[in-house]
Write a protein that holds these residues in place. Structure first.
Motif, PDB file in Angstrom:
ATOM      1  N   GLU A  18     -16.107 -20.003 -24.806  1.00  0.00           N
ATOM      2  CA  GLU A  18     -14.797 -20.234 -25.414  1.00  0.00           C
ATOM      3  C   GLU A  18     -13.803 -19.123 -25.074  1.00  0.00           C
ATOM      4  N   VAL A  19     -14.295 -17.902 -24.921  1.00  0.00           N
ATOM      5  CA  VAL A  19     -13.429 -16.790 -24.524  1.00  0.00           C
ATOM      6  C   VAL A  19     -13.038 -16.952 -23.052  1.00  0.00           C
ATOM      7  N   GLN A  20     -13.994 -17.364 -22.224  1.00  0.00           N
ATOM      8  CA  GLN A  20     -13.695 -17.616 -20.819  1.00  0.00           C
ATOM      9  C   GLN A  20     -12.584 -18.664 -20.678  1.00  0.00           C
ATOM     10  N   ASP A  21     -12.691 -19.743 -21.464  1.00  0.00           N
ATOM     11  CA  ASP A  21     -11.676 -20.800 -21.391  1.00  0.00           C
ATOM     12  C   ASP A  21     -10.306 -20.290 -21.809  1.00  0.00           C
ATOM     13  N   GLU A  22     -10.258 -19.492 -22.860  1.00  0.00           N
ATOM     14  CA  GLU A  22      -8.967 -18.962 -23.319  1.00  0.00           C
ATOM     15  C   GLU A  22      -8.350 -18.049 -22.257  1.00  0.00           C
ATOM     16  N   LEU A  23      -9.160 -17.202 -21.662  1.00  0.00           N
ATOM     17  CA  LEU A  23      -8.651 -16.322 -20.612  1.00  0.00           C
ATOM     18  C   LEU A  23      -8.201 -17.123 -19.389  1.00  0.00           C
ATOM     19  N   ALA A  24      -8.930 -18.178 -19.068  1.00  0.00           N
ATOM     20  CA  ALA A  24      -8.532 -19.036 -17.948  1.00  0.00           C
ATOM     21  C   ALA A  24      -7.190 -19.697 -18.221  1.00  0.00           C
ATOM     22  N   ARG A  25      -6.986 -20.168 -19.458  1.00  0.00           N
ATOM     23  CA  ARG A  25      -5.694 -20.774 -19.816  1.00  0.00           C
ATOM     24  C   ARG A  25      -4.557 -19.764 -19.657  1.00  0.00           C
ATOM     25  N   LEU A  26      -4.803 -18.543 -20.114  1.00  0.00           N
ATOM     26  CA  LEU A  26      -3.778 -17.505 -20.004  1.00  0.00           C
ATOM     27  C   LEU A  26      -3.450 -17.197 -18.542  1.00  0.00           C
ATOM     28  N   LEU A  27      -4.472 -17.095 -17.728  1.00  0.00           N
ATOM     29  CA  LEU A  27      -4.261 -16.819 -16.309  1.00  0.00           C
ATOM     30  C   LEU A  27      -3.477 -17.942 -15.637  1.00  0.00           C
ATOM     31  N   LEU A  28      -3.821 -19.173 -15.970  1.00  0.00           N
ATOM     32  CA  LEU A  28      -3.103 -20.309 -15.401  1.00  0.00           C
ATOM     33  C   LEU A  28      -1.645 -20.326 -15.856  1.00  0.00           C
ATOM     34  N   GLN A  29      -1.389 -19.954 -17.103  1.00  0.00           N
ATOM     35  CA  GLN A  29      -0.006 -19.875 -17.579  1.00  0.00           C
ATOM     36  C   GLN A  29       0.769 -18.818 -16.811  1.00  0.00           C
ATOM     37  N   VAL A  30       0.152 -17.659 -16.616  1.00  0.00           N
ATOM     38  CA  VAL A  30       0.805 -16.585 -15.867  1.00  0.00           C
ATOM     39  C   VAL A  30       1.101 -17.038 -14.440  1.00  0.00           C
ATOM     40  N   ALA A  31       0.213 -17.853 -13.875  1.00  0.00           N
ATOM     41  CA  ALA A  31       0.394 -18.350 -12.512  1.00  0.00           C
ATOM     42  C   ALA A  31       1.420 -19.476 -12.443  1.00  0.00           C
ATOM     43  N   GLY A  32       1.935 -19.891 -13.623  1.00  0.00           N
ATOM     44  CA  GLY A  32       2.985 -20.893 -13.632  1.00  0.00           C
ATOM     45  C   GLY A  32       2.506 -22.323 -13.802  1.00  0.00           C
ATOM     46  N   GLU A  33       1.238 -22.502 -14.124  1.00  0.00           N
ATOM     47  CA  GLU A  33       0.721 -23.862 -14.325  1.00  0.00           C
ATOM     48  C   GLU A  33       0.819 -24.227 -15.797  1.00  0.00           C
ATOM     49  N   GLU A  34       1.449 -25.351 -16.060  1.00  0.00           N
ATOM     50  CA  GLU A  34       1.567 -25.832 -17.434  1.00  0.00           C
ATOM     51  C   GLU A  34       0.183 -26.112 -17.996  1.00  0.00           C
ATOM     52  N   GLN A  35       0.000 -25.760 -19.256  1.00  0.00           N
ATOM     53  CA  GLN A  35      -1.267 -26.000 -19.926  1.00  0.00           C
ATOM     54  C   GLN A  35      -1.047 -26.999 -21.057  1.00  0.00           C
ATOM     55  N   PRO A  36      -2.022 -27.870 -21.282  1.00  0.00           N
ATOM     56  CA  PRO A  36      -1.862 -28.845 -22.360  1.00  0.00           C
ATOM     57  C   PRO A  36      -1.832 -28.158 -23.720  1.00  0.00           C
ATOM     58  N   VAL A  37      -1.175 -28.790 -24.646  1.00  0.00           N
ATOM     59  CA  VAL A  37      -1.143 -28.294 -26.013  1.00  0.00           C
ATOM     60  C   VAL A  37      -2.542 -28.405 -26.592  1.00  0.00           C
ATOM     61  N   ILE A  38      -2.953 -27.383 -27.288  1.00  0.00           N
ATOM     62  CA  ILE A  38      -4.274 -27.403 -27.905  1.00  0.00           C
ATOM     63  C   ILE A  38      -4.140 -28.104 -29.253  1.00  0.00           C
ATOM     64  N   LEU A  39      -4.883 -29.182 -29.435  1.00  0.00           N
ATOM     65  CA  LEU A  39      -4.842 -29.929 -30.680  1.00  0.00           C
ATOM     66  C   LEU A  39      -5.815 -29.315 -31.678  1.00  0.00           C
ATOM     67  N   LEU A  40      -5.326 -29.099 -32.897  1.00  0.00           N
ATOM     68  CA  LEU A  40      -6.154 -28.510 -33.934  1.00  0.00           C
ATOM     69  C   LEU A  40      -6.909 -29.587 -34.694  1.00  0.00           C
ATOM     70  N   THR A  41      -8.112 -29.229 -35.112  1.00  0.00           N
ATOM     71  CA  THR A  41      -8.882 -30.116 -35.976  1.00  0.00           C
ATOM     72  C   THR A  41      -8.285 -30.025 -37.383  1.00  0.00           C
ATOM     73  N   PRO A  42      -8.601 -30.972 -38.254  1.00  0.00           N
ATOM     74  CA  PRO A  42      -8.121 -30.877 -39.640  1.00  0.00           C
ATOM     75  C   PRO A  42      -8.540 -29.556 -40.307  1.00  0.00           C
ATOM     76  N   GLU A  43      -9.748 -29.106 -40.020  1.00  0.00           N
ATOM     77  CA  GLU A  43     -10.221 -27.837 -40.596  1.00  0.00           C
ATOM     78  C   GLU A  43      -9.390 -26.668 -40.080  1.00  0.00           C
ATOM     79  N   GLU A  44      -9.086 -26.661 -38.782  1.00  0.00           N
ATOM     80  CA  GLU A  44      -8.263 -25.595 -38.217  1.00  0.00           C
ATOM     81  C   GLU A  44      -6.853 -25.616 -38.797  1.00  0.00           C
ATOM     82  N   ARG A  45      -6.305 -26.818 -39.018  1.00  0.00           N
ATOM     83  CA  ARG A  45      -4.984 -26.931 -39.642  1.00  0.00           C
ATOM     84  C   ARG A  45      -4.995 -26.369 -41.064  1.00  0.00           C
ATOM     85  N   ALA A  46      -6.067 -26.655 -41.798  1.00  0.00           N
ATOM     86  CA  ALA A  46      -6.185 -26.141 -43.165  1.00  0.00           C
ATOM     87  C   ALA A  46      -6.294 -24.618 -43.158  1.00  0.00           C
TER      88      ALA A  46
END
Length: 75
Positions: A18-46
Motif C-alpha cells: 500500500e505504501v508502494q502504491d501511494e508513492l507510485a501515485r505521487l511519482l506519476l503525479q509529479v511526472a504529469g500523469e493524471e491519477q484517478p480520484v481515490i474513492l473512500l469506503t463508508p468506514e474511511e468517510r466516517a
C-alpha cells in the motif's frame, strides 16, 4: 533511468504494497500523469468525519504523541 532513481525504486520495493502504491501515485503525479480520484469506503468517510470533528473541537495530538506515531513508521 538515473542511478538515484534506481536506488529510490530499490528502496521502495522493500516497503509494504500500500505504501508502494501511494508513492507510485505521487511519482506519476509529479511526472504529469493524471491519477484517478481515490474513492473512500463508508468506514474511511466516517473516520475522516470524526477527524474533522476533532479538529473543529481543537483536539490535536501532542508533539510527544506525534513523535511516537512517526517512530513506528520509520523503517
Amino acid at each position: 533511468m538515473t542511478k538515484l532513481l534506481e536506488q529510490a525504486v530499490d528502496s521502495v520495493r522493500t516497503l509494504p504494497p500500500e505504501v508502494q502504491d501511494e508513492l507510485a501515485r505521487l511519482l506519476l503525479q509529479v511526472a504529469g500523469e493524471e491519477q484517478p480520484v481515490i474513492l473512500l469506503t463508508p468506514e474511511e468517510r466516517a473516520d475522516l468525519a470524526e477527524a474533522d470533528a476533532e479538529i473543529a473541537r481543537g483536539e490535536f495530538a501532542t508533539d510527544e504523541q506525534m513523535r511516537a506515531i512517526l517512530a513506528k513508521r520509520i523503517v
